[in-house]
Design a protein around this motif. Structure first.
Motif, PDB file in Angstrom:
ATOM      1  N   CYS A   1     -14.545   5.291  -1.096  1.00 60.94           N
ATOM      2  CA  CYS A   1     -13.249   4.649  -1.376  1.00 60.94           C
ATOM      3  C   CYS A   1     -13.380   3.158  -1.696  1.00 60.94           C
ATOM      4  CB  CYS A   1     -12.291   4.851  -0.214  1.00 60.94           C
ATOM      5  SG  CYS A   1     -12.927   5.759   1.187  1.00 60.94           S
ATOM      6  N   CYS A   2     -14.329   2.455  -1.074  1.00 63.17           N
ATOM      7  CA  CYS A   2     -14.496   1.019  -1.335  1.00 63.17           C
ATOM      8  C   CYS A   2     -14.773   0.757  -2.815  1.00 63.17           C
ATOM      9  CB  CYS A   2     -15.651   0.464  -0.509  1.00 63.17           C
ATOM     10  SG  CYS A   2     -15.183   0.036   1.165  1.00 63.17           S
TER      11      CYS A   2
ATOM     12  N   CYS B   1     -18.020   0.801   6.278  1.00 63.35           N
ATOM     13  CA  CYS B   1     -19.021   1.872   6.230  1.00 63.35           C
ATOM     14  C   CYS B   1     -20.393   1.311   5.877  1.00 63.35           C
ATOM     15  CB  CYS B   1     -18.621   2.921   5.198  1.00 63.35           C
ATOM     16  SG  CYS B   1     -17.311   3.998   5.753  1.00 63.35           S
TER      17      CYS B   1
ATOM     18  N   CYS C   1     -11.605  -2.159   5.455  1.00 70.62           N
ATOM     19  CA  CYS C   1     -11.662  -0.705   5.242  1.00 70.62           C
ATOM     20  C   CYS C   1     -10.436  -0.268   4.447  1.00 70.62           C
ATOM     21  CB  CYS C   1     -11.734   0.022   6.580  1.00 70.62           C
ATOM     22  SG  CYS C   1     -11.780   1.821   6.445  1.00 70.62           S
ATOM     23  N   PRO C   2     -10.443  -0.425   3.153  1.00 69.44           N
ATOM     24  CA  PRO C   2     -11.465  -1.093   2.344  1.00 69.44           C
ATOM     25  C   PRO C   2     -11.172  -2.585   2.250  1.00 69.44           C
ATOM     26  CG  PRO C   2      -9.794  -0.180   0.908  1.00 69.44           C
ATOM     27  CD  PRO C   2      -9.355   0.143   2.304  1.00 69.44           C
TER      28      PRO C   2
END
Ligand code: SF4
Length: 227
Positions: free
Chosen positions: A53-54, A119, A149-150
């Motif tokens: 997702c980042c 992460c 996050c993110p």
């Protein structure tokens, strides 16, 4: 005096009071480092790859709204041979850490690593999950961490500015800060081995030592538990 000259001036070298505002006196290595770093700090080329997702926020940062081009970093390269910045943007699974280390080894020096998000920095919400590594810094040297996050695109841009500051602090006079000029090619990072679990070859001696230890008997386990 312009900002550039002020930065160039070496405060340890005394200058007569009357000409202080017009003259910058510096050492040769500082002059060369300043020109060298000026030439490269707005032309860092990130490698184009995303993990989770980042990566969506990383893509957003490259859009016209946030204008990553201001930092000369808009040229995302599809090949590690042409990149000098690895943005680790997302969850690093045990399966993916193997190609990530391979890609890092294929990048030419000088090269930098930016851990984007919880992460990549430490495992994030999946920390110590069965299939996730607890941070890419267990395998690669990380230069900049971007929390979140993110992280927002603005946070990533702040990470770029932090990296630029790091580049500016590197000096040709200090071989420790630019090791790629002081010796031959740097040693490759050992590529992790993926089996039932991920194995870092740098820890093989430790694994062998534990494997050589005798199995605990019921008696010794009870003594250990009492202690
Ligand atoms: S830090 Fe959050 S947003 Fe980024 S990859 Fe992990 S879970 Fe996704």
């Amino acid at each position: 005096m312009s900002d550039f000259l002020r930065e160039l001036h070496d405060p340890d070298i005394p200058v007569p009071e009357g000409i202080q505002s017009a003259v910058a006196v510096t050492r040769l290595d500082k002059l060369l480092s300043t020109v060298y770093n000026w030439g490269r700090h707005y032309s860092v080329w990130p490698m184009a790859f995303g993990l989770a997702c980042c990566a969506i926020e990383m893509i957003a940062a490259a859009s016209s709204r946030y204008d990553q081009a201001r930092f000369g970093m808009e040229v995302l390269r599809p090949s590690p041979r042409q990149a000098d910045l690895m943005i680790v943007s997302g969850t690093v699974t045990k399966k993916m850490v193997v190609p990530i280390v391979r890609l890092y080894n294929q990048m030419p020096e000088p090269k930098y690593v930016l851990a984007m998000g919880a992460c990549a920095s430490g495992g994030g919400p999946f920390k110590e999950g069965y299939n996730v590594v607890s941070g890419i810094d267990n395998f690669l040297p990380v230069d900049v961490y971007v929390p979140g996050c993110p992280p927002t695109p603005q946070a990533l841009l702040h990470g770029f500015i932090t990296l630029i500051k790091k580049l500016d602090s590197q000096s040709l006079g200090n071989r420790n800060s630019m090791p790629w000029y002081s010796r031959g090619p740097s040693d490759a990072v050992p590529v992790p081995i993926l089996g039932p679990d991920i194995i870092d070859p740098r820890q093989l001696h430790m694994i062998r030592r534990y494997a050589a230890q005798p199995e605990p008997t019921d008696e010794s386990a009870a003594v250990e538990a009492e202690a």
